[in-house]
Design an enzyme around this catalytic site. Sequence first.
Site, short mmCIF file in Angstrom:
data_model
loop_
_atom_site.label_atom_id
_atom_site.label_comp_id
_atom_site.label_asym_id
_atom_site.label_seq_id
_atom_site.Cartn_x
_atom_site.Cartn_y
_atom_site.Cartn_z
N GLU A 250 0.89 -1.14 0.05
CA GLU A 250 0.22 0.03 0.14
C GLU A 250 0.89 1.12 -0.11
OE1 GLU A 250 -3.27 0.15 -0.02
OE2 GLU A 250 -3.62 -1.98 0.77
N CYS A 284 -2.82 8.65 2.50
CA CYS A 284 -2.50 8.22 1.26
C CYS A 284 -3.52 8.38 0.33
CB CYS A 284 -1.92 6.80 1.39
SG CYS A 284 -3.36 5.62 2.04
P1 NAD Z 1 9.46 6.94 5.30
O1 NAD Z 1 9.37 6.61 3.70
O2 NAD Z 1 10.85 6.73 5.44
O3 NAD Z 1 8.62 5.78 5.99
C1 NAD Z 1 7.40 5.48 5.91
C2 NAD Z 1 7.08 4.39 6.88
O4 NAD Z 1 7.89 3.20 6.36
C3 NAD Z 1 7.35 4.77 8.12
O5 NAD Z 1 6.68 3.99 9.04
C4 NAD Z 1 8.80 3.85 8.42
O6 NAD Z 1 8.99 3.35 9.70
C5 NAD Z 1 8.73 2.61 7.49
N1 NAD Z 1 9.97 2.45 6.86
C6 NAD Z 1 10.88 3.09 6.49
N2 NAD Z 1 12.08 2.61 6.08
C7 NAD Z 1 11.72 1.12 6.14
C8 NAD Z 1 12.42 -0.25 6.01
N3 NAD Z 1 13.70 0.13 5.37
N4 NAD Z 1 11.75 -1.13 6.44
C9 NAD Z 1 10.43 -1.02 6.82
N5 NAD Z 1 9.94 0.00 7.31
C10 NAD Z 1 10.20 1.01 6.65
O7 NAD Z 1 9.38 8.37 5.61
P2 NAD Z 1 8.62 9.19 6.41
O8 NAD Z 1 8.89 10.36 6.70
O9 NAD Z 1 7.98 8.32 7.56
O10 NAD Z 1 7.17 9.32 5.50
C11 NAD Z 1 7.42 10.14 4.24
C12 NAD Z 1 6.46 9.66 3.07
O11 NAD Z 1 6.10 8.33 3.51
C13 NAD Z 1 5.30 10.38 3.12
O12 NAD Z 1 5.68 11.76 2.32
C14 NAD Z 1 4.27 9.80 2.46
O13 NAD Z 1 4.54 9.92 0.91
C15 NAD Z 1 4.73 8.20 2.72
N6 NAD Z 1 3.66 7.74 3.78
C16 NAD Z 1 2.77 7.02 3.16
C17 NAD Z 1 1.76 6.46 3.97
C18 NAD Z 1 0.81 5.56 3.54
O14 NAD Z 1 -0.38 5.52 4.19
N7 NAD Z 1 0.78 5.14 2.16
C19 NAD Z 1 2.07 6.47 5.46
C20 NAD Z 1 3.01 7.21 5.98
C21 NAD Z 1 3.84 7.66 5.03
#
Ligand code: NAD
Length: 476
Positions: A250, A284
């Site tokens: 997702e 999202c």
């Molecule tokens: P991010 O992309 O680093 O993290 C998003 C999520 O993924 C966090 O919960 C993080 O703990 C997890 N994550 C990150 N790296 C991971 C890895 N290697 N293995 C497992 N999990 C991992 O950045 P962020 O600053 O937390 O969020 C930035 C962007 O993420 C937002 O701008 C948005 O686009 C996206 N996001 C999307 C959703 C969604 O519902 N689709 C939710 C949160 C963030």
Amino acid sequence: MSQYPSLHMIIDGEKISGGGRRSFEVVNPATGETIGALPLAEPADLDRALEVAAEGFRIWRKSTPQQRAKVLNGAAQLMLERQEDLARVATMEQGKPLAESRIEVLMNVNLFQFYAGEVFRIYGRELVRPTGMRSTVRHEPVGVVAAFSPWNFPLGNPGRKLGAPIAAGCSVIMKSAEETPASALGVLQCLLDAGLPKQVAQAVFGVPDEVSTHLLSSPVVRKLSFTGSTVIGKHLAKLAADNMLRTTMELGGHGPVLVFDDVDVDRVLDTAVAGKYRNSGQVCVSPTRFIVQEGVFEKFRDGFAERAKAWKVGNGLEDGTQMGPMANPRRPDAMERLIGNAREKGAKLDAGGERVGNQGFYYAPSVLSQVPMDAEIMHEEPFGPVALINPYASEEAMIAEANRLPYGLAAYAWTDDVKRQRRLADEIESGMIGINSHMIGGADSPFGGVKWSGHGAEDGPEGLLACMVTKAVHEG
Ligand code: NAD
């Protein structure tokens, strides 16, 4: 409960903390203050979680539908009883208004109750064969699921990561976001208190890439379920491919909203503005690109900006707050960067465009219009409280704009023309479409995207089947 709870991991039903482990500071985004210390897993913790989850799968794959339904219904009941505590904790660690946190609890209740019924409808097939022969197709749980969920729906995301695998007969190792751990622990605790065998679901936290690399390379894990950004999703999909794991991804979106000349603009605005600023736009399926037909463009833009300026921003725990802070300091930084870049490229700022207050991670409800195509925000998911409003001449141009990006999660359209409604449903590339509605989810409906927004679905019968594999048995 007015206090934030102490934090731990849960492995084999045991609450694990301390022991010289590294820790992560959990911060209240409304104040910027540290409210908790979260223990982070060491490799030995992850190995133990894997071993216990393997045992959990051996136990739970043999459970009856009645046992699974009892646990899911029991957990739903406990979540209802604990609704206020769960909601307060979610708001303290994520920032959203209490009313939105309460809705997250109800989303989980609906989902668990739906799956408690759906477990009785996991049918197989018997194939037509000559007399004396029998061929059947059955669905079996896929195995141990590694489930990684983000911080934007601190209760709802863990509910999704746990509900379908448990209904299917899988075991789960969940790593929810380190920024919102108490909510996830609260959801899991409801399942354990409702009688889920302690081996079936584990909650670990850690340095995200350490945890995912460790778990996804283990032969114990058979499926990855991830919610988060497209960038991280692609990275994890590559790790999962090395171990040929099933995946449900997702990922990000950039929700187009098509508004045609024939609508009642005020009625659309009442829904669209609330949809945009829900959870400070950190959703999202947030409506993001407002693709407005020329005849109603000015009225729509001015009405949006007027409502945005009046939107009440504050601490999510306080009555009357319509929008809380953003969840972490990265988000207002991203807003400043994206809105600043759009203005440099020539976009018009109609509302907001600035931080609010001098504590916490607040950013004002914002509106940009006439945003040029070369602005970063027209390509990158803003994941924040900003609406992008541009005028278009024709339906054809509006559909082309809706489909322009590599994302395809949620799309919305407003028009009273019935034939056009059907054309839009046919032509827009998206996993979910709301026509004259911003309600695009439900426990019984698949939630997921196409293109770079990911694949597979959560919720609905589809979410349950995604946790199962087929086996064909041919008897001579
Ligand atoms: P991010 O992309 O680093 O993290 C998003 C999520 O993924 C966090 O919960 C993080 O703990 C997890 N994550 C990150 N790296 C991971 C890895 N290697 N293995 C497992 N999990 C991992 O950045 P962020 O600053 O937390 O969020 C930035 C962007 O993420 C937002 O701008 C948005 O686009 C996206 N996001 C999307 C959703 C969604 O519902 N689709 C939710 C949160 C963030």
